[in-house]
Design a protein around this motif. Structure first.
Motif, PDB file in Angstrom:
ATOM      1  N   ILE A  75      24.090  39.967   8.168  1.00 14.18           N
ATOM      2  CA  ILE A  75      23.489  38.850   7.452  1.00 14.18           C
ATOM      3  C   ILE A  75      22.288  38.368   8.259  1.00 14.18           C
ATOM      4  O   ILE A  75      22.425  38.051   9.443  1.00 14.18           O
ATOM      5  CB  ILE A  75      24.502  37.694   7.286  1.00 14.18           C
ATOM      6  N   ILE A  76      21.121  38.337   7.627  1.00 12.16           N
ATOM      7  CA  ILE A  76      19.905  37.860   8.281  1.00 12.16           C
ATOM      8  C   ILE A  76      19.725  36.397   7.886  1.00 12.16           C
ATOM      9  O   ILE A  76      19.581  36.075   6.715  1.00 12.16           O
ATOM     10  CB  ILE A  76      18.667  38.668   7.842  1.00 12.16           C
ATOM     11  N   MET A  77      19.707  35.505   8.880  1.00 14.17           N
ATOM     12  CA  MET A  77      19.615  34.068   8.613  1.00 14.17           C
ATOM     13  C   MET A  77      18.239  33.497   8.915  1.00 14.17           C
ATOM     14  O   MET A  77      17.964  32.347   8.610  1.00 14.17           O
ATOM     15  CB  MET A  77      20.685  33.325   9.408  1.00 14.17           C
ATOM     16  N   GLY A  78      17.379  34.265   9.561  1.00 14.60           N
ATOM     17  CA  GLY A  78      16.031  33.778   9.865  1.00 14.60           C
ATOM     18  C   GLY A  78      16.014  32.801  11.021  1.00 14.60           C
ATOM     19  O   GLY A  78      16.843  32.865  11.924  1.00 14.60           O
ATOM     20  N   ASP A  79      15.075  31.875  10.993  1.00 15.42           N
ATOM     21  CA  ASP A  79      14.917  30.891  12.068  1.00 15.42           C
ATOM     22  C   ASP A  79      15.693  29.624  11.737  1.00 15.42           C
ATOM     23  O   ASP A  79      15.930  29.310  10.577  1.00 15.42           O
ATOM     24  CB  ASP A  79      13.442  30.531  12.247  1.00 15.42           C
TER      25      ASP A  79
END
Length: 138
Positions: A48-52
């Motif tokens: 899962i990519i959540m970003g900043d």
């Protein structure tokens, strides 16, 4: 003199970059769904990519997992790693890993005591939001 713009900028500072959740399912646990973020799923691995993350911001990813068949004792279902680039104290890449397990119980009061109402509310919110999106698509 009070400067609203600099005060706002201080509150909106990035504290973590490139935030990711990596999950490795174990013990025949199966992924049902991930709520809140797009994800990649291959075999027993979920990414899962959540970003900043900005200061004072909270991000929530709910992962629905079908546990393995009943057993006794603690049954491992996943290993979860949360990783990010520290943007505040120059720690570099930080990774925190936890193992998740479940214990089956026929004791309904024990089950009820361990159910988290805030999490159940978040699940219902995501489910209703997904239903709304599906309805709009139709």
């Amino acid at each position: 003199m009070y400067d609203n713009n600099s005060n706002l900028t201080d509150k909106l500072a990035v504290v973590a970059q490139n935030c990711k959740i990596g999950i490795r399912l174990t013990g025949n646990a199966k992924l049902i769904d991930v709520y809140g973020f797009k994800y990649n799923h291959s075999g027993s691995r979920i990414n899962i990519i959540m970003g900043d993350i900005i200061s004072e911001e909270k991000k929530l990813a709910l992962i629905r997992i079908k546990p393995p068949q009943r057993g006794s004792g603690n049954i491992p279902i996943a290993q979860v790693t949360y990783s990010y680039d520290d943007a505040v104290s120059d720690k570099g890449r930080v990774a925190i890993t936890k193992k998740l397990s479940i214990t089956y119980s026929a004791n309904s009061s024990l089950v009820a005591r361990n159910q988290k109402s805030a999490i159940m509310e978040d699940i219902e919110l995501y489910r209703s939001s997904n239903l709304m999106e599906e309805t709009m698509d139709l």
